[in-house]
Design a protein around this motif. Structure first.
Motif, PDB file in Angstrom:
ATOM      1  N   GLN A 113       0.844  -1.181   0.000  1.00  0.00           N
ATOM      2  CA  GLN A 113       0.000   0.000   0.000  1.00  0.00           C
ATOM      3  C   GLN A 113       0.890   1.246   0.000  1.00  0.00           C
ATOM      4  O   GLN A 113       1.807   1.368   0.813  1.00  0.00           O
ATOM      5  N   ARG A 114       0.602   2.153  -0.924  1.00  0.00           N
ATOM      6  CA  ARG A 114       1.476   3.308  -1.134  1.00  0.00           C
ATOM      7  C   ARG A 114       1.557   4.229   0.077  1.00  0.00           C
ATOM      8  O   ARG A 114       2.566   4.907   0.276  1.00  0.00           O
ATOM      9  N   GLU A 115       0.532   4.285   0.886  1.00  0.00           N
ATOM     10  CA  GLU A 115       0.558   5.220   2.006  1.00  0.00           C
ATOM     11  C   GLU A 115       1.549   4.793   3.089  1.00  0.00           C
ATOM     12  O   GLU A 115       1.870   5.594   3.986  1.00  0.00           O
ATOM     13  N   TYR A 116       2.026   3.544   3.036  1.00  0.00           N
ATOM     14  CA  TYR A 116       2.980   3.094   4.035  1.00  0.00           C
ATOM     15  C   TYR A 116       4.420   3.126   3.517  1.00  0.00           C
ATOM     16  O   TYR A 116       5.320   2.648   4.214  1.00  0.00           O
ATOM     17  N   GLU A 117       4.640   3.659   2.349  1.00  0.00           N
ATOM     18  CA  GLU A 117       5.992   3.749   1.811  1.00  0.00           C
ATOM     19  C   GLU A 117       6.711   4.952   2.425  1.00  0.00           C
ATOM     20  O   GLU A 117       6.159   6.056   2.488  1.00  0.00           O
ATOM     21  N   ASN A 118       7.938   4.734   2.852  1.00  0.00           N
ATOM     22  CA  ASN A 118       8.741   5.782   3.474  1.00  0.00           C
ATOM     23  C   ASN A 118      10.130   5.777   2.855  1.00  0.00           C
ATOM     24  O   ASN A 118      10.692   4.713   2.555  1.00  0.00           O
ATOM     25  N   VAL A 119      10.678   6.978   2.680  1.00  0.00           N
ATOM     26  CA  VAL A 119      12.031   7.121   2.150  1.00  0.00           C
ATOM     27  C   VAL A 119      13.018   6.874   3.281  1.00  0.00           C
ATOM     28  O   VAL A 119      13.035   7.596   4.276  1.00  0.00           O
ATOM     29  N   LEU A 120      13.850   5.857   3.118  1.00  0.00           N
ATOM     30  CA  LEU A 120      14.889   5.575   4.099  1.00  0.00           C
ATOM     31  C   LEU A 120      16.182   6.314   3.789  1.00  0.00           C
ATOM     32  O   LEU A 120      16.855   6.793   4.705  1.00  0.00           O
ATOM     33  N   CYS A 121      16.531   6.403   2.516  1.00  0.00           N
ATOM     34  CA  CYS A 121      17.795   7.046   2.148  1.00  0.00           C
ATOM     35  C   CYS A 121      17.685   7.556   0.715  1.00  0.00           C
ATOM     36  O   CYS A 121      17.053   6.917  -0.137  1.00  0.00           O
TER      37      CYS A 121
END
Length: 578
Positions: free
Chosen positions: A235-243
């Motif tokens: 689900q796209r809303e749970y994607e987070n940029v780590l680096c």
């Protein structure tokens, strides 16, 4: 900045500043190791025990340690009591530069052929099919977006430059967001485009705004984390940029946030259906250069630099040109910088160099010149015309008489004006003696001009142009043709005008300068004395002042009455005869 997490407001990431590195190695050798783990269970957030520093931090629940420690691998997963698999709690991935790792969302999207529109979509479709046949993707939560993906373009378009919640982008931010800073989008210049105008002499305000944007080719890569709850990956809303990693053509690598090192893991708090806390680390996993390879690389670089040095030496040559014995070479790089304080506009300068006896130059050497016509502009109280006119002269002094001091060359010049109606006027005359010491000299020379008798000459100068002129410019000083003892300028009326600024870079070369040991012992000749520039100039000034004082005393003596001179002579005591 707080914009490091892209989660639509459902995650909070600790702010980290980017780090900038520079590397001469190919960027394809760059590899990163990312490790992410859950540190708080689903449901109410438990108090977090500070982790131990370094490798002593526990990676699993083994029953040892503090009583308040939270298990890291086996955590209650759902309200139904189901156990999460260990790989869902912790994951470690080693990824290379522009290496593509698909997310669950991309797998579900590109498996559907109707969603594939671009060649890149079809390429991903084939790669995912091969992964499914091989047993599925190896990664679970960590995936990547490369420089070609749509996310990279959208992220740059929507990127914030401040940490304000309601940021209003400025004009420059909007322009920078629309610039495709991609290496693959740099199209080669066609031959037809070279025929267009390279310089826009009258740019408009819109033209300046549209072109005042930095366009540096940069490649970007994002390492992402799918921090959704168990069973809801993709689900796209749970994607987070780590680096975020950016590399430009100059070998500058920007990593945001920086490698973890000894600073501790980064922390992300996800505010979704169930509050969860994640920690992740970023390490540089690039292969280290072996000492043998590093030594071989340094040897290759030394050989390359040595060949380049030999090439430059071959261009210069090994024979250093030296003047003949007993000869002084004077090389002057000059510049007529400006003229200021004159009455009329549109000024230009005519100059020539006079060489005294024992001085010579090449037959092809041009010893005179004329500057361009330059309009003046107001600078303070004066009207200044900036010429910036360069000239170069090379002269040789050959010593013939060791007892005489050399006369230095003199630069004569005149400032003239020419208006729209072709009215020609003399604005001033001046001269300067070339400096006797080498180096850079800034000289401002005042000028004067002849003035006629009565107002008629000035009216003629104003209405129709023209003014009294010198037939011989050497009359500014002592004319070279003058052989008498006295030069009378009685009745010659002049008027002070403006001034001209010169910049002179003087170089002197002589074999006598190499004989430093001999110069310390004795002064052999006048040419040797030129080696001590301060001594030579001071001796020259003292002798010149002595000659002027002697000439004035002789003139004063000749002006006295003859009877007074004879009386004073008779008053002298006579020697007694034996």
């Amino acid at each position: 900045m707080a914009g490091a997490a892209r989660s639509g407001g459902n995650a909070v990431c600790r702010s980290r500043d980017p780090a900038v590195y520079r590397s001469r190695d190919p960027v394809r050798n760059l590899r990163l190791r990312v490790r992410i783990q859950r540190v708080a269970p689903a449901g109410p957030l438990l108090p977090r025990v500070p982790p131990l520093a370094g490798p002593e931090r526990p990676d699993r629940a083994d029953g040892a340690g503090d009583a308040g420690a939270v298990p890291l691998r086996v955590i209650a997963a759902s309200r139904a009591g189901a156990q999460r698999p260990p790989e869902d709690e912790e994951e470690e991935v080693e990824v290379g530069w522009q290496e593509k790792l698909f997310s669950q969302f991309e797998v579900d999207l590109y498996l559907n052929e109707s969603a594939c529109q671009t060649p890149l979509d079809w390429q991903y479709h084939e790669e995912i099919r091969k992964l499914e046949k091989a047993g599925g993707r190896k990664n679970s939560r960590i995936f990547t977006y490369t420089d070609h993906d749509r996310f990279t373009n959208l992220e740059e378009l929507c990127q914030k430059v401040t940490d304000l919640d309601h940021e209003e982008p400025s004009y420059l931010v909007e322009r920078m967001a629309n610039v495709r800073r991609r290496r693959q989008d740099r199209r080669p210049v066609e031959a037809s485009s070279l025929k267009s105008k390279i310089i826009t002499w009258e740019p408009s305000e819109e033209f300046i705004k549209n072109n005042h944007v930095i366009n540096t080719p940069v490649q970007t890569m994002y390492i992402m984390g799918d921090l959704g709850p168990y069973g809801k990956l993709g689900q796209r809303e749970y994607e987070n940029v780590l680096c975020t990693i950016k590399v430009d053509g100059n070998g500058v690598i920007t990593v945001k946030p920086d490698f973890t090192g000894t600073k501790g893991a980064y922390r992300i708090e996800v505010d979704g259906e169930k509050r969860e806390v994640w920690e992740y680390t970023i390490e540089n996993a690039s292969a280290q250069v072996q000492p043998e390879e590093e030594e071989r690389e340094q040897r290759v670089l030394r050989e390359l630099y040595g060949r380049h040095r030999d090439y430059l030496n071959g261009l210069v040559g090994s024979d250093f040109e030296m003047p003949l014995p007993g000869t002084l070479r004077l090389f002057v790089n000059g510049e007529i910088v400006s003229a200021q304080g004159y009455e009329y506009d549109n000024l230009y300068v005519h100059f020539f160099l006079e060489l005294p006896d024992q001085w010579s130059s090449s037959p092809f050497q041009q010893l005179s010149g004329v500057t361009q016509t330059c309009a003046t502009k107001a600078v303070g109280w004066d009207n200044v015309a900036y010429f910036c006119y360069p000239f170069t002269v090379e002269m040789f002094y050959t010593q013939e008489d060791e007892d005489s001091l050399p006369q230095w060359p003199v630069l004569y010049f005149e400032v003239l004006s020419l208006d729209f109606w072709q009215r020609y006027r003399v604005e001033g005359y001046g001269s300067l003696v070339l400096p006797t010491s080498p180096g850079v000299h800034m000289l401002t020379i005042p000028t004067w001009r002849p003035v006629g008798l009565g107002p008629v000459a000035e009216m003629r100068r104003f209405f129709i142009g023209g003014s009294p002129e010198l037939e011989d410019l050497t009359y500014i000083r002592i004319p070279s043709t003058f052989k008498g003892k006295r030069l009378s300028r009685f009745g010659f009326r002049t008027e002070t005008t403006g001034s001209v600024t010169f910049r002179l870079c003087c170089l002197q070369q002589s074999r006598a300068f190499l004989e430093n040991s001999a110069l310390r012992q004795r002064m052999q000749s006048v040419l040797d004395r030129l080696g001590g520039f301060s001594q030579q100039s001071s001796v020259y000034n003292v002798l010149e002042a002595f000659q002027r004082a002697r000439r004035r005393m002789q003139e004063a003596r000749e002006s006295l009455p003859q009877d007074l001179i004879s009386t004073s002579a008779s008053a002298l005591p006579q020697p007694l005869e034996p």
